[in-house]
Motif scaffolding. Structure first.
Motif, PDB file in Angstrom:
ATOM      1  N   VAL A 461       0.839  -1.197   0.000  1.00 43.18           N
ATOM      2  CA  VAL A 461       0.000   0.000   0.000  1.00 43.18           C
ATOM      3  C   VAL A 461       0.871   1.242   0.000  1.00 43.18           C
ATOM      4  CG1 VAL A 461      -1.915  -1.157   1.179  1.00 43.18           C
ATOM      5  CG2 VAL A 461      -0.152   0.002   2.535  1.00 43.18           C
ATOM      6  N   GLU A 462       0.285   2.331  -0.467  1.00 40.28           N
ATOM      7  CA  GLU A 462       0.972   3.623  -0.442  1.00 40.28           C
ATOM      8  C   GLU A 462       0.609   4.349   0.849  1.00 40.28           C
ATOM      9  OE1 GLU A 462       1.571   6.760  -3.897  1.00 40.28           O
ATOM     10  OE2 GLU A 462      -0.345   7.099  -2.863  1.00 40.28           O
ATOM     11  N   VAL A 463       1.625   4.781   1.576  1.00 42.03           N
ATOM     12  CA  VAL A 463       1.415   5.412   2.883  1.00 42.03           C
ATOM     13  C   VAL A 463       1.989   6.823   2.871  1.00 42.03           C
ATOM     14  CG1 VAL A 463       1.919   5.286   5.355  1.00 42.03           C
ATOM     15  CG2 VAL A 463       1.494   3.179   4.056  1.00 42.03           C
ATOM     16  N   LEU A 464       1.182   7.785   3.311  1.00 36.09           N
ATOM     17  CA  LEU A 464       1.670   9.138   3.526  1.00 36.09           C
ATOM     18  C   LEU A 464       2.180   9.189   4.961  1.00 36.09           C
ATOM     19  CD1 LEU A 464       2.163  12.065   2.828  1.00 36.09           C
ATOM     20  CD2 LEU A 464      -0.252  12.545   3.309  1.00 36.09           C
ATOM     21  N   VAL A 465       3.487   9.292   5.121  1.00 32.96           N
ATOM     22  CA  VAL A 465       4.112   9.189   6.440  1.00 32.96           C
ATOM     23  C   VAL A 465       3.986  10.520   7.175  1.00 32.96           C
ATOM     24  CG1 VAL A 465       6.169   8.490   7.700  1.00 32.96           C
ATOM     25  CG2 VAL A 465       5.748   7.566   5.411  1.00 32.96           C
ATOM     26  N   GLU A 466       3.340  10.490   8.342  1.00 31.67           N
ATOM     27  CA  GLU A 466       3.080  11.725   9.078  1.00 31.67           C
ATOM     28  C   GLU A 466       4.060  11.971  10.205  1.00 31.67           C
ATOM     29  OE1 GLU A 466      -0.956  12.380  10.196  1.00 31.67           O
ATOM     30  OE2 GLU A 466      -1.758  11.433   8.391  1.00 31.67           O
ATOM     31  N   GLY A 467       4.705  10.904  10.690  1.00 29.74           N
ATOM     32  CA  GLY A 467       5.657  11.093  11.781  1.00 29.74           C
ATOM     33  C   GLY A 467       5.848   9.829  12.574  1.00 29.74           C
ATOM     34  N   GLU A 468       6.320   9.998  13.817  1.00 30.21           N
ATOM     35  CA  GLU A 468       6.543   8.851  14.691  1.00 30.21           C
ATOM     36  C   GLU A 468       5.223   8.332  15.235  1.00 30.21           C
ATOM     37  OE1 GLU A 468       8.950  10.526  17.709  1.00 30.21           O
ATOM     38  OE2 GLU A 468      10.785  10.572  16.513  1.00 30.21           O
ATOM     39  N   SER A 469       5.185   7.034  15.514  1.00 33.05           N
ATOM     40  CA  SER A 469       4.031   6.442  16.176  1.00 33.05           C
ATOM     41  C   SER A 469       3.916   7.002  17.589  1.00 33.05           C
ATOM     42  CB  SER A 469       4.171   4.925  16.232  1.00 33.05           C
ATOM     43  OG  SER A 469       3.228   4.362  17.119  1.00 33.05           O
ATOM     44  N   GLY A 496       6.765  12.805   5.699  1.00 37.00           N
ATOM     45  CA  GLY A 496       6.335  13.781   4.709  1.00 37.00           C
ATOM     46  C   GLY A 496       6.332  13.251   3.292  1.00 37.00           C
ATOM     47  N   ARG A 497       6.720  11.989   3.132  1.00 34.80           N
ATOM     48  CA  ARG A 497       6.771  11.387   1.800  1.00 34.80           C
ATOM     49  C   ARG A 497       5.703  10.305   1.647  1.00 34.80           C
ATOM     50  NH1 ARG A 497      12.046   8.600   1.575  1.00 34.80           N
ATOM     51  NH2 ARG A 497      11.186   7.871  -0.395  1.00 34.80           N
ATOM     52  N   LEU A 498       5.433   9.941   0.412  1.00 38.07           N
ATOM     53  CA  LEU A 498       4.590   8.795   0.086  1.00 38.07           C
ATOM     54  C   LEU A 498       5.504   7.608  -0.149  1.00 38.07           C
ATOM     55  CD1 LEU A 498       2.203  10.653  -2.352  1.00 38.07           C
ATOM     56  CD2 LEU A 498       1.479   9.597  -0.208  1.00 38.07           C
ATOM     57  N   VAL A 499       5.362   6.578   0.668  1.00 36.10           N
ATOM     58  CA  VAL A 499       6.231   5.403   0.553  1.00 36.10           C
ATOM     59  C   VAL A 499       5.381   4.144   0.408  1.00 36.10           C
ATOM     60  CG1 VAL A 499       8.000   6.521   1.958  1.00 36.10           C
ATOM     61  CG2 VAL A 499       6.352   4.987   3.043  1.00 36.10           C
ATOM     62  N   LYS A 500       6.025   3.075  -0.030  1.00 33.88           N
ATOM     63  CA  LYS A 500       5.325   1.812  -0.216  1.00 33.88           C
ATOM     64  C   LYS A 500       5.639   0.875   0.937  1.00 33.88           C
ATOM     65  CE  LYS A 500       5.475   2.592  -5.152  1.00 33.88           C
ATOM     66  NZ  LYS A 500       6.171   2.313  -6.418  1.00 33.88           N
TER      67      LYS A 500
END
Length: 523
Positions: A461-469, A496-500
């Motif tokens: 899936v493509e995830v927009l990474v927002e920060g730490e859990s 801040g990136r879109l990652v897989k």
């Protein structure tokens, strides 16, 4: 208010030397319910917001302004000072907080999260449920000792609660140490209101009972540069019988399309990866404009902007039209996660709620969405224990939840709001029954949520990474296009990136995974 009380209020607000015990005595005298002079003063100088007038009012001409600026005498008022805003409630309140933070920072204030450092504290309040109000009044009580220790501290109450007459009267009677009360329509007057609170002798109250104008060039202090909120309209015309929003936020006023598009383009240029279009009833966008232009048309124009994700909230089923469905089905940066509040699965209860659609009409809308977007993720809001709701009617809600297959739901026990039509109805469903129904509903929602997550196991899936859990700083967290939270380990440069991410474990409300190479195909 007699001269002694004026001196006491002035003394507390302007911080003349005095010990804490003296301040305590002053505040206790001011909040005394028997202090008739105190209340008479406000009765003659302050006109409270009227819920009755709000319901009767007709739409007034709304002016659009592009000339906001900080008054010269307040441009440096915050130099060396700090502000803190605590926000309650919906994303609209979060967006309002961004605007107020922007105004503060243009006046020279710095942000702080420490109440002891703050020179001004605002509580941006929510009126949607009784529990929200109770939290705010609890916080007001906690702030009182700070005011006693630091008489120069300015404490303000703003947001939706401030538009309720009963709330303002309660503050006047029981919490006279509050310096500032203002509503949702006059945020642009914050510099003037702060000035009055700093130098005036009385509590500053500035609340309107009518629609506000649209102020386009207000500053904003956004959190990060990943996800941005863009307000496209204000207010609501639906007047559901349980809802206070049309009274506190006013009737519907849409921003001009060109102003919205310009703001989204600006966010894209700054590197934002996602925008959420906001409105109390976002689907009604454009109905008050003198043009044939709605949310579907706006979304279609936003498809051409180079920003990966565009969401919107909150929808009303009655205004969710075919044009919007057609545009969403085109894909691209249009996401197929749709939050579609149903509130009840029984037509009779929906009628009493003033929702103006039936169970059958809601299900037909769902059918249209599923036909155009077979993989669409649907989430919802549901109220249980509405006045006169029978067991059979509640079971209609359970069956609708299963028929639609909601993947998540915000579920609530009915909470009467003073001034709404439903508050005058006999609340004849016991709390024990309400709690039991909520439990049964949540069991189904949780099961469906868990089942919806299982299909992601092994998928990329493509995830927009927002920060730490929030639970583990060594783990990153973000959301998929369908608003599923994903936790995974990866470099902080991913924020801040879109990652897989390949999903390795599924839970009820989140997914765990591992980052994969950029060459992998996203399904």
């Amino acid at each position: 208010m007699n001269e002694q009380q004026r001196k006491e209020m002035s003394h507390i607000q302007q911080g003349e030397p005095a010990d804490v015990k003296s301040d305590q005595d002053n505040l206790e005298r001011l909040k005394d319910k028997s202090s008739e002079d105190f209340m008479k003063y406000f009765e003659t100088t302050y006109q409270p917001p009227s819920l009755r007038k709000a319901q009767r009012r007709r739409k007034e001409d709304v002016q659009i302004h592009y000339d906001f600026k900080i008054p010269e005498d307040m441009e440096e008022a915050g130099n060396g000072r700090k502000y803190m805003i605590r926000t309650y409630g919906c994303q609209m309140n979060e967006h309002d907080t961004e605007v107020m933070a922007g105004i503060f920072e243009e006046m020279g204030y710095e942000s702080t999260t420490d109440t002891k450092e703050a020179d001004i504290i605002l509580l941006n309040t929510c009126a949607i449920r009784e529990n929200a109000e109770n939290k705010v009044f609890g916080e007001i009580g906690h702030l009182k000792p700070l005011k006693l220790e630091n008489p120069d501290l300015i404490i303000g109450i703003c947001g939706c609660m401030s538009q309720e007459e009963s709330v303002v009267n309660r503050i006047l009677k029981k919490h006279p140490f509050i310096d500032l009360i203002f509503g949702t329509h006059n945020i642009h007057r914050l510099p003037q209101l702060v000035k009055e609170a700093m130098f005036g002798k009385e509590m500053v109250i500035d609340v309107w009972s009518k629609e506000g104008d649209i102020i386009e060039n207000l500053p904003r202090s956004r959190k990060g540069k990943i996800k941005g909120w863009v307000n496209i309209m204000y207010g609501c015309d639906k007047f559901c019988t349980y809802c206070i929003v049309p009274y506190t936020r006013g009737k519907e006023r849409s921003r001009l399309p060109e102003d919205i598009i310009q703001e989204v383009r600006h966010l894209a240029a700054q590197g934002y990866k996602e925008v959420t279009l906001l409105g109390q009833n976002v689907n009604a966008y454009g109905k008050d404009l003198e043009m044939n232009y709605g949310l579907g048309d706006l979304m279609d124009e936003l498809r051409s902007i180079d920003i990966p994700r565009v969401r919107f909230t909150t929808s009303h089923p009655r205004d969710f039209d075919d044009r919007l469905i057609d545009v969403l089905a085109k894909g691209g940066n249009m996401l197929d996660h749709i939050h579609l509040p149903v509130q009840s699965g029984n037509s009779d209860i929906l009628k009493i709620m003033g929702r103006k659609y039936s169970r059958e009409e809601y299900l037909e809308l769902v059918r249209k969405i599923r036909t155009a977007m077979p993989d669409a993720t649907l989430t919802t809001d549901i109220i249980v224990g509405f006045p006169n709701e029978t067991e059979e009617q509640f079971e209609d809600t359970l069956s609708l939840v299963e028929e639609v297959g909601f993947e998540a739901a915000y579920t609530f026990i009915y909470s009467p709001r003073d001034g709404t039509p439903a508050a005058r109805m006999q609340d004849n469903v016991s709390m024990d029954v309400k709690k039991n129904r909520l439990h049964r509903l949540n069991e189904i929602v949780n099961r469906q949520a868990a089942e919806s997550m299982k299909k992601y196991e092994g998928e990329i899936v493509e995830v927009l990474v927002e920060g730490e859990s929030k639970k583990n700083k060594d783990v990153l967290a973000g959301y998929t296009k369908r608003n599923k939270m994903v936790n995974f380990r990866g470099p902080r440069s991913s924020i801040g990136r879109l990652v897989k991410v390949r999903i390795t474990e599924t839970k009820t409300w989140s997914l765990n995974g591992e980052m994969v190479e950029e060459t992998a195909e996203v399904k």
